[in-house]
Design an enzyme around this catalytic site. Structure first.
Site, PDB file in Angstrom:
ATOM      1  N   TYR A  43      -2.092  -0.359  10.286  1.00 43.37           N
ATOM      2  CA  TYR A  43      -2.297  -0.776   8.901  1.00 43.37           C
ATOM      3  C   TYR A  43      -1.022  -0.527   8.099  1.00 43.37           C
ATOM      4  O   TYR A  43      -0.542  -1.410   7.377  1.00 43.37           O
ATOM      5  CB  TYR A  43      -3.466  -0.005   8.285  1.00 43.37           C
ATOM      6  CG  TYR A  43      -3.589  -0.205   6.787  1.00 43.37           C
ATOM      7  CD1 TYR A  43      -4.135  -1.370   6.274  1.00 43.37           C
ATOM      8  CD2 TYR A  43      -3.154   0.773   5.892  1.00 43.37           C
ATOM      9  CE1 TYR A  43      -4.252  -1.566   4.901  1.00 43.37           C
ATOM     10  CE2 TYR A  43      -3.267   0.592   4.524  1.00 43.37           C
ATOM     11  CZ  TYR A  43      -3.810  -0.577   4.035  1.00 43.37           C
ATOM     12  OH  TYR A  43      -3.904  -0.767   2.681  1.00 43.37           O
ATOM     13  N   SER A 101       0.847  -1.189   0.000  1.00 41.36           N
ATOM     14  CA  SER A 101       0.000   0.000   0.000  1.00 41.36           C
ATOM     15  C   SER A 101       0.880   1.236   0.000  1.00 41.36           C
ATOM     16  O   SER A 101       2.046   1.197   0.421  1.00 41.36           O
ATOM     17  CB  SER A 101      -0.890   0.015   1.251  1.00 41.36           C
ATOM     18  OG  SER A 101      -1.534   1.257   1.413  1.00 41.36           O
TER      19      SER A 101
END
Length: 267
Positions: free
Chosen positions: A155, A142
């Site tokens: 995350y 990501s």
């Protein structure tokens, strides 16, 4: 590695980028094993595949559980005979809360799905991939794994782990038949915030202003990266600009991102 006639395992195949990966691969005449913990999502993917569904198998699996993944490997081999590629796409985010506010149960789920899920799938299928004349592993990290996004700290940490895992794997597998691609998407137009209980009024308003890259576009970029054996794939103008700025000044980029997030989406 051209995906035509290849057997490819896709995690998170029941929604978002994963669903679009499955559909795009089927259009390119690949055989796909779609994996997701959500059976309803997998059924939806099959329905969207239409006539191409004859080359699709569905596998409800908790990728964070090693025993479940071992059963998955057996299922896929029993149905398809071999595996040519895996796309570790499945991932979850957590609510936009600080490190102090998040419960350990939320943190553990994050690490288990985003990082151990990638480990389990990779270690489960790698021996089979090494037997193929040409094979590939694509791991979806990501933009949040390249630099810090406040209130998505765990995350980001889980996706940074995927990034380093992918880079290490790339070096280890050099000289073998298995290529490795690391993918870093920016904001993608999916329901991930709603699916993970991270949606709020500010995010809804912001998403109307900036929807992010369409999931179909992201899937096409990932598949193109696999076929061109790319080492790294950045998806979205936001990921490309911010990664460039981060190389120039990490601290200022993190502060900038934090300021924008506080104004735009944080309560």
């Amino acid at each position: 590695m051209k995906v035509h006639n290849k057997v490819i395992v896709v995690t998170g195949g029941g929604n978002g980028i994963g669903q679009q990966l499955v559909l795009n691969l089927l259009e390119k005449n690949a055989v796909v094993a779609a994996v997701d913990i959500n059976l309803d999502g997998l059924v939806e993917t099959k329905a969207l595949a239409g006539a191409l569904a004859s080359k699709l198998s569905l596998h409800q699996t908790d990728i964070s559980n090693g025993e479940s993944v071992s059963r998955l490997v057996e299922e896929v081999i029993s149905l398809h005979g071999c595996v040519d590629a895996i796309i570790n796409n499945a991932g979850v985010i957590h609510p936009f809360n600080s490190v102090l506010e998040l419960d350990y149960s939320v943190i553990e789920r994050m690490i288990n799905v985003n990082y151990y899920g990638v480990i389990n799938i990779t270690k489960g299928f790698l021996p089979l991939l090494l037997k193929r004349p040409v094979a590939h592993i694509a791991n979806v990290s990501s933009m949040g794994g390249l630099f810090a996004f406040p209130n998505q700290t765990f995350y980001g940490a889980s996706k940074a782990a995927v990034k380093l895992f992918s880079e290490g794997l790339y070096v280890e597998l050099r000289g073998t038949s298995v290529g490795v691609t690391m993918v870093s998407p920016g904001a993608i137009n999916t329901n991930i915030t709603k699916n993970c209980g991270a949606h709020n009024e500010k995010i809804e308003k912001f998403s109307q202003l900036y929807k992010g890259t369409p999931a179909k576009t992201a899937a096409r970029c990932i598949i193109a990266g696999i076929e061109k054996n790319k080492f790294n794939v950045l998806i979205g103008i936001d990921a490309k600009i911010l990664s460039f700025l981060y190389r120039l000044s990490p601290r200022l980029t993190i502060v900038l991102v934090g300021t924008v997030m506080k104004m735009a989406i944080l309560d």
